[in-house]
Design a protein around this motif. Structure first.
Motif, PDB file in Angstrom:
ATOM      1  N   ALA A 214       0.879   8.813  -7.594  1.00 41.18           N
ATOM      2  CA  ALA A 214       1.834   8.193  -6.673  1.00 41.18           C
ATOM      3  C   ALA A 214       1.448   6.751  -6.367  1.00 41.18           C
ATOM      4  N   ALA A 215       0.151   6.518  -6.134  1.00 42.24           N
ATOM      5  CA  ALA A 215      -0.293   5.178  -5.756  1.00 42.24           C
ATOM      6  C   ALA A 215      -0.161   4.188  -6.919  1.00 42.24           C
ATOM      7  N   VAL A 216      -0.437   4.648  -8.139  1.00 40.62           N
ATOM      8  CA  VAL A 216      -0.306   3.753  -9.295  1.00 40.62           C
ATOM      9  C   VAL A 216       1.162   3.337  -9.470  1.00 40.62           C
ATOM     10  N   LEU A 217       2.052   4.307  -9.331  1.00 37.19           N
ATOM     11  CA  LEU A 217       3.480   3.984  -9.502  1.00 37.19           C
ATOM     12  C   LEU A 217       3.934   2.974  -8.447  1.00 37.19           C
ATOM     13  N   THR A 218       3.506   3.190  -7.214  1.00 39.07           N
ATOM     14  CA  THR A 218       3.849   2.249  -6.141  1.00 39.07           C
ATOM     15  C   THR A 218       3.284   0.860  -6.446  1.00 39.07           C
ATOM     16  N   GLY A 219       2.015   0.841  -6.832  1.00 39.96           N
ATOM     17  CA  GLY A 219       1.358  -0.427  -7.130  1.00 39.96           C
ATOM     18  C   GLY A 219       2.045  -1.165  -8.266  1.00 39.96           C
ATOM     19  N   ASN A 220       2.369  -0.439  -9.330  1.00 37.62           N
ATOM     20  CA  ASN A 220       3.040  -1.078 -10.473  1.00 37.62           C
ATOM     21  C   ASN A 220       4.375  -1.700 -10.056  1.00 37.62           C
ATOM     22  N   ALA A 221       5.090  -1.008  -9.192  1.00 31.88           N
ATOM     23  CA  ALA A 221       6.406  -1.513  -8.778  1.00 31.88           C
ATOM     24  C   ALA A 221       6.265  -2.815  -7.988  1.00 31.88           C
ATOM     25  N   ILE A 222       5.348  -2.815  -7.031  1.00 33.95           N
ATOM     26  CA  ILE A 222       5.186  -4.033  -6.217  1.00 33.95           C
ATOM     27  C   ILE A 222       4.614  -5.168  -7.083  1.00 33.95           C
ATOM     28  N   ALA A 223       3.684  -4.823  -7.972  1.00 31.72           N
ATOM     29  CA  ALA A 223       3.096  -5.848  -8.846  1.00 31.72           C
ATOM     30  C   ALA A 223       4.177  -6.449  -9.761  1.00 31.72           C
ATOM     31  N   GLY A 224       5.045  -5.594 -10.291  1.00 31.77           N
ATOM     32  CA  GLY A 224       6.123  -6.078 -11.175  1.00 31.77           C
ATOM     33  C   GLY A 224       7.037  -7.045 -10.441  1.00 31.77           C
ATOM     34  N   ALA A 225       7.385  -6.686  -9.210  1.00 33.20           N
ATOM     35  CA  ALA A 225       8.263  -7.553  -8.414  1.00 33.20           C
ATOM     36  C   ALA A 225       7.555  -8.867  -8.083  1.00 33.20           C
ATOM     37  N   THR A 226       6.261  -8.769  -7.757  1.00 34.01           N
ATOM     38  CA  THR A 226       5.478  -9.967  -7.432  1.00 34.01           C
ATOM     39  C   THR A 226       5.420 -10.902  -8.642  1.00 34.01           C
ATOM     40  N   ASP A 227       5.138 -10.338  -9.823  1.00 32.56           N
ATOM     41  CA  ASP A 227       5.048 -11.151 -11.033  1.00 32.56           C
ATOM     42  C   ASP A 227       6.401 -11.757 -11.414  1.00 32.56           C
ATOM     43  N   HIS A 250      -3.409   2.091  -0.496  1.00 35.95           N
ATOM     44  CA  HIS A 250      -3.721   3.012  -1.593  1.00 35.95           C
ATOM     45  C   HIS A 250      -3.273   2.438  -2.930  1.00 35.95           C
ATOM     46  N   ALA A 251      -2.097   1.807  -2.915  1.00 41.59           N
ATOM     47  CA  ALA A 251      -1.532   1.273  -4.168  1.00 41.59           C
ATOM     48  C   ALA A 251      -2.436   0.174  -4.718  1.00 41.59           C
ATOM     49  N   SER A 252      -2.900  -0.712  -3.844  1.00 40.64           N
ATOM     50  CA  SER A 252      -3.753  -1.815  -4.287  1.00 40.64           C
ATOM     51  C   SER A 252      -5.050  -1.282  -4.887  1.00 40.64           C
ATOM     52  N   LYS A 253      -5.617  -0.297  -4.223  1.00 39.31           N
ATOM     53  CA  LYS A 253      -6.866   0.286  -4.713  1.00 39.31           C
ATOM     54  C   LYS A 253      -6.640   0.943  -6.080  1.00 39.31           C
ATOM     55  N   ALA A 254      -5.514   1.644  -6.204  1.00 37.87           N
ATOM     56  CA  ALA A 254      -5.262   2.393  -7.440  1.00 37.87           C
ATOM     57  C   ALA A 254      -5.065   1.479  -8.646  1.00 37.87           C
ATOM     58  N   ILE A 255      -4.459   0.315  -8.443  1.00 36.74           N
ATOM     59  CA  ILE A 255      -4.220  -0.551  -9.605  1.00 36.74           C
ATOM     60  C   ILE A 255      -5.215  -1.715  -9.667  1.00 36.74           C
ATOM     61  N   GLY A 256      -6.145  -1.757  -8.706  1.00 37.33           N
ATOM     62  CA  GLY A 256      -7.176  -2.788  -8.757  1.00 37.33           C
ATOM     63  C   GLY A 256      -6.653  -4.196  -8.526  1.00 37.33           C
ATOM     64  N   ARG A 257      -5.678  -4.301  -7.683  1.00 36.92           N
ATOM     65  CA  ARG A 257      -5.084  -5.615  -7.410  1.00 36.92           C
ATOM     66  C   ARG A 257      -4.389  -5.545  -6.054  1.00 36.92           C
TER      67      ARG A 257
END
Lengths: 293, 325
Positions: A214-227, A250-257
């Motif tokens: 769950a956290a990786v998916l959340t992180g990827n979504a926010i990271a994609g929008a940020t990029d 949790h999302a930041s920790k899971a994707i290391g960013r």
């Protein structure tokens, strides 16, 4: 065009963890002169989990909710993608299976109700696009969001399965390249951000049982929008909102960013463009602060 | 009515990679006039035949039966032999990106190492497990109703479209994935199969089993044979409860928790649901809960809403419940 009137199925989160969604829904309904009759009798839709345990009970409860919209003789609008999927799926199954419909109605009869199949079930996003019209909305915009790059986050349960979803509204939507929310952003005067995760999963439904996924998916979504250079994100789903707004740690920790972006409900974005105040839209209820309005 | 064939110009950006020679993949551009009659596989053929004989992909039947030619077009898993170019252009415009089902598993261009797919497939015992009398006195008849219970799960051609579209597969390598689940259901729903509990026990395990499905509906959307894997995953969830195999864990309690909460208030009590699902482990949610509380995102028990006509809901929960936990 006469005054638009719908039966509103608020779902559970709008009354608990996303009070801002309820506030902004009512605020823009007033601005747009749309009458919403709240279905206060409605129960929880089961949120895509109840049917894993008890499919028939899930059907009966959702049919009961629709039956109340039918009593009003109104189209039911939902403001949560998962409510939309569960309710529309129930309607689809009952409308296409006379035997199942009879079994469900046998139960509803015990409480003096009947599911007829006469009410449409549509998400508020599509009610605005199909019935109100984006051209008309555009004319009403007093504060165009022209200085913002806005990343649309569609949410799975409004776009897939597309065959079912496209039965619930007039403007066709492709699940692979959806456009409704982009069109709404443009109508509000904003710039849309195109990014890979816009039609992907936020991970909400496995937050308890598979927190890492769950956290990786959340992180990827926010990271994609940020990029994609987004200033903020917008979503028609309160569950996606909760995930993207409250779980950034949790999302930041899971994707290391480190990732965090304000995530607005579609109603709040419309409200901003229509000149509603921050208080009317409940912007103080966000965990990731909305620092621009 | 006369049938007219139209043509249009399409730009293809094609993934190229040779694991034996290339350090990194790259993309090659091809501009082509395509006709409304062509499918994606025709384009792959034209690239190989007219432009670069080394371009590699898998194909065989050309009739949507063998399942070998699945690739991705603009991120969408699809069978190349079935997907019309016209539909792709209608959805994505005239710039199309052609990629293998999984870029990280690419061996050469569109060809991937599908080993993980077959491993997962084998792990769910994809065959009938049955004690068959060597000298039966009568045939083992399956009625049409019993056959219908498979719900088209037997139509799967194992193309991998859903497996490589599932977002969980990218994150959790233990997860069986939608194709394997649909296959497991195909045997679980077969009246002749005797393995029910053994197979279900494995599907019930955390990380690999059905409980880690994120319910994104991607598998149902991409399946070229309308197998509806998520529908089968839901049925497997129900079977776990029905056969009494579902053990008490956070996922099963989460599903059951909805019935409990609805019976109490009609609407969900979010906090209570998390407590019911997590038990003492709820403490790990405290930091986020505190943040939510300060923002007015947590409803206090004394303000907890209730559905009107709650007695109706309670009556229906009693009379319509079909499951036990």
């Amino acid at each position: 065009m006469g005054k638009l009137k719908y039966a509103l199925f608020t779902g559970c989160t709008a009354k608990q963890s996303t009070p801002e969604q309820m506030l902004s829904t009512m605020a823009i309904a007033e601005k747009l002169d749309i009458e919403l009759v709240e279905l206060t009798e409605a129960s929880c839709c089961g949120a895509s989990h109840l049917q894993d345990y008890d499919d028939f009970l899930s059907l009966v409860l959702n049919a009961r909710n629709i039956a109340y919209a039918e009593k009003h003789g109104l189209t039911m609008v939902t403001i949560c993608n998962t409510c939309q999927l569960n309710t529309a799926m129930t309607k689809h199954r009952l409308d296409n299976n006379a035997d199942l419909k009879a079994r469900v109605n046998e139960k509803l009869e015990e409480v003096g109700l009947e599911y007829k199949g006469t009410s449409m079930v549509t998400h508020f996003l599509y009610a605005i696009i199909d019935d109100f019209g984006l051209d008309k909305l555009k004319e009403m915009v007093v504060k165009p969001l022209s200085q913002f790059n806005i990343a649309p986050f569609y949410g799975c349960h409004n776009i897939r399965p597309s065959e079912l979803q496209n039965e619930t509204h007039k403007t066709p939507e492709s699940s692979y390249n959806p456009s409704s929310l982009d069109d709404l952003i443009i109508a509000c005067g904003g710039q849309t951000v195109d990014y890979e995760e816009k039609n992907k999963c936020c991970g909400f439904h496995v937050e308890l049982q598979a927190p890492h996924t769950a956290a990786v998916l959340t992180g990827n979504a926010i990271a994609g929008a940020t990029d994609g250079n987004a200033d903020w994100m917008v979503t028609p789903c309160p569950l996606c909102h909760l995930k993207l707004d409250t779980q950034t740690g949790h999302a930041s920790k899971a994707i290391g960013r480190d990732v965090a972006l304000p995530v607005l409900h579609m109603q709040q974005m419309i409200g901003l463009a229509l000149g509603c105040s921050s208080a009317e839209l409940g912007l103080k209820h966000h965990v990731t602060e909305v620092d621009f309005a | 009515m006369e049938h007219t064939i139209t043509t249009q110009e399409v730009n293809f950006k094609v993934f190229r990679f040779n694991a034996d020679e290339d350090y990194l993949p790259y993309y090659e551009d091809y501009k082509m006039e395509v006709t409304s009659e062509e499918v994606v596989l025709d384009i792959l053929n034209r690239i190989k035949w007219d432009h670069d004989g080394s371009f590699s992909y898998r194909r065989s039947c050309r009739h949507g039966i063998c399942g070998t030619c699945a690739i991705k077009v603009n991120g969408r898993s699809t069978l190349a032999c079935k997907e019309s170019l016209n539909d792709m252009v209608e959805t994505f415009g005239s710039d199309l990106v052609i990629e293998p089902l999984s870029k990280k598993r690419a061996i050469k261009d569109m060809i991937i190492d599908k080993g993980d797919f077959w491993e997962k497939n084998d792990a769910i015992h994809p065959f009938l497990i049955s004690h068959i009398d060597e000298h039966p006195e009568m045939e083992c008849a399956v009625t049409p109703e019993q056959a219908n219970a498979l719900n088209d799960a037997d139509l799967c051609i194992q193309c991998g479209a859903c497996h490589y579209a599932c977002p969980v597969m990218e994150i959790n390598e233990d997860f069986f994935g939608p194709a394997a689940f649909a296959k497991a259901y195909r045997f679980e729903a077969d009246v002749r199969d005797d393995a029910h509990t053994t197979r279900l026990l494995e599907l019930n395990e955390e990380k690999q089993g059905v409980w880690d499905c994120v319910k994104c509906m991607e598998c149902a959307e991409v399946c070229p044979k309308d197998v509806d894997p998520i529908g089968k995953i839901t049925k497997l969830h129900q079977m776990l409860f029905a056969e009494g195999v579902a053990k008490s864990n956070v996922a099963t309690r989460h599903a059951v928790g909805f019935a409990h909460s609805i019976a109490k208030r009609g609407v969900l009590d979010e906090g209570e649901l998390v407590l019911y699902s997590e038990g003492p482990a709820i403490v790990k949610h405290v930091p986020v809960a505190v943040k939510m509380l300060t923002k007015g995102k947590i409803c206090m028990p004394w303000n907890m809403p209730k559905s009107d006509n709650l007695d109706e809901i309670q009556k229906l929960v009693k009379s319509s419940s079909t499951a036990k936990f």
